[in-house]
Design a protein around this motif. Structure first.
Motif, PDB file in Angstrom:
ATOM      1  N   UNK A  33     -29.283 -14.977 -20.136  1.00 20.29           N
ATOM      2  CA  UNK A  33     -30.416 -14.080 -20.351  1.00 20.29           C
ATOM      3  C   UNK A  33     -31.742 -14.803 -20.131  1.00 20.29           C
ATOM      4  N   UNK A  34     -31.896 -15.971 -20.730  1.00 19.68           N
ATOM      5  CA  UNK A  34     -33.164 -16.695 -20.610  1.00 19.68           C
ATOM      6  C   UNK A  34     -33.411 -17.105 -19.165  1.00 19.68           C
ATOM      7  N   UNK A  35     -32.386 -17.575 -18.481  1.00 21.06           N
ATOM      8  CA  UNK A  35     -32.576 -18.006 -17.104  1.00 21.06           C
ATOM      9  C   UNK A  35     -32.864 -16.809 -16.197  1.00 21.06           C
ATOM     10  N   UNK A  36     -32.302 -15.657 -16.498  1.00 25.51           N
ATOM     11  CA  UNK A  36     -32.625 -14.461 -15.725  1.00 25.51           C
ATOM     12  C   UNK A  36     -34.108 -14.128 -15.844  1.00 25.51           C
ATOM     13  N   UNK A  37     -34.655 -14.237 -17.042  1.00 31.00           N
ATOM     14  CA  UNK A  37     -36.077 -13.979 -17.241  1.00 31.00           C
ATOM     15  C   UNK A  37     -36.936 -15.062 -16.581  1.00 31.00           C
ATOM     16  N   UNK A  38     -36.503 -16.311 -16.683  1.00 27.15           N
ATOM     17  CA  UNK A  38     -37.261 -17.378 -16.039  1.00 27.15           C
ATOM     18  C   UNK A  38     -37.304 -17.204 -14.530  1.00 27.15           C
ATOM     19  N   UNK A  39     -36.206 -16.783 -13.950  1.00 20.85           N
ATOM     20  CA  UNK A  39     -36.182 -16.583 -12.503  1.00 20.85           C
ATOM     21  C   UNK A  39     -37.195 -15.527 -12.068  1.00 20.85           C
ATOM     22  N   UNK A  40     -37.537 -14.622 -12.959  1.00 20.39           N
ATOM     23  CA  UNK A  40     -38.534 -13.586 -12.638  1.00 20.39           C
ATOM     24  C   UNK A  40     -39.960 -14.077 -12.835  1.00 20.39           C
ATOM     25  N   UNK A  41     -40.158 -15.003 -13.755  1.00 21.86           N
ATOM     26  CA  UNK A  41     -41.514 -15.392 -14.134  1.00 21.86           C
ATOM     27  C   UNK A  41     -41.911 -16.793 -13.674  1.00 21.86           C
ATOM     28  N   UNK A  42     -40.929 -17.611 -13.286  1.00 24.54           N
ATOM     29  CA  UNK A  42     -41.218 -18.994 -12.931  1.00 24.54           C
ATOM     30  C   UNK A  42     -40.614 -19.275 -11.565  1.00 24.54           C
ATOM     31  N   UNK A  43     -41.473 -19.398 -10.566  1.00 23.60           N
ATOM     32  CA  UNK A  43     -41.003 -19.474  -9.184  1.00 23.60           C
ATOM     33  C   UNK A  43     -40.842 -20.905  -8.680  1.00 23.60           C
ATOM     34  N   UNK A  81     -46.465 -30.784 -18.973  1.00 26.34           N
ATOM     35  CA  UNK A  81     -45.319 -30.018 -18.486  1.00 26.34           C
ATOM     36  C   UNK A  81     -45.737 -28.688 -17.850  1.00 26.34           C
ATOM     37  N   UNK A  82     -44.926 -28.281 -16.870  1.00 22.76           N
ATOM     38  CA  UNK A  82     -45.103 -26.975 -16.230  1.00 22.76           C
ATOM     39  C   UNK A  82     -44.257 -25.896 -16.901  1.00 22.76           C
ATOM     40  N   UNK A  83     -43.159 -26.318 -17.524  1.00 24.13           N
ATOM     41  CA  UNK A  83     -42.262 -25.386 -18.205  1.00 24.13           C
ATOM     42  C   UNK A  83     -41.676 -26.084 -19.423  1.00 24.13           C
TER      43      UNK A  83
END
Length: 246
Positions: free
Chosen positions: A25-35, A98-100
């Motif tokens: 779930x978290x990685x799915x959201x990150x893939x949308x918001x962090x390119x 850090x960037x993330x």
């Protein structure tokens, strides 16, 4: 965390349905918001290191935890930088590093969560992202929280307040683990403590538990377009505003 719980996490968490679904779930959201794939990433509260390898998709990954024993486990499988960190004050990194930053169920362990969130804000570069999860709903408090040394469980408005007061722009804030909440509540509140002990993760790592992972992880599709109204956890994606943006 107690040594016994860390031992159980190293042994079983990588195969446990709940940890696997939460990461999806978290990685799915990150893939949308962090390119990005070339930033500097910190897994803050990395535990025994179950997410460190997967986070490398977003850039150079560092790990940090308050437990020396947890970091010993990390060193068995991870060759990147690892540091002992105790929020909000014992942090060996300068501001704007850090960037993330990812915090999987960490903030609830810190007595002063606002001070911790403010320190994390400063560790991010302008425009950097924070992804975090926390346990939700005070009425779910149980032996599980005691064994994990939680300070609190959150409701969405209070987590939003902490993040905003720390300076973050909240891009996404939703409950998760909604579909399984009735079963979770029954297990936490009705079953004997010895049945629901957080120190025993073996049942959740059995192949038959994959159906629970599939149900929980399926929420990632809804979270792309909406927020869930209730759930056993909260997930947030936040941004330190870029320079010049208030």
């Amino acid at each position: 965390m107690e040594d016994e719980l860390l031992d159980a996490m190293y042994r079983d968490a990588e195969r446990h349905w709940w940890f696997r679904a939460r990461r999806r779930i978290v990685f799915s959201l990150l893939d949308r918001h962090y390119a990005r794939s070339d930033g500097r990433v910190l897994d803050l509260g990395c535990g025994v290191g179950n997410n460190l390898a997967a986070l490398k998709r977003y850039g150079e990954t560092w790990g940090a935890d308050s437990s020396p024993r947890a970091l010993e486990y990390c060193r068995r499988d991870f060759r990147g930088r690892l540091d002992e960190v105790i929020l909000p004050d014992r942090v060996p990194y300068p501001d704007d590093t850090f960037d993330l930053i990812v915090m999987f169920d960490v903030l609830e362990h810190v007595a002063d969560d606002l001070a911790a969130a403010r320190r994390v804000f400063r560790l991010l570069r302008p425009g950097g992202l924070l992804a975090l999860t926390v346990p939700a709903l005070r009425w779910l408090w149980s032996r599980h929280d005691v064994e994990h040394h939680h300070q609190r469980r959150y409701h969405r408005p209070e987590l939003r307040r902490v993040l905003r007061e720390a300076g973050f722009e909240v891009l996404k804030l939703s409950y998760m683990n909604c579909f399984l909440l009735p079963a979770m509540a029954a297990a936490r509140l009705l079953l004997p403590a010895k049945v629901t002990s957080a120190r025993d993760l073996s049942a959740g790592a059995r192949p038959a538990a994959r159906i629970l992972e599939a149900v929980f992880a399926s929420e990632r599709h809804l979270l792309k377009i909406a927020n869930l109204p209730v759930g056993g956890s909260l997930v947030a994606i936040c941004r330190r505003p870029p320079s010049g943006v208030q």
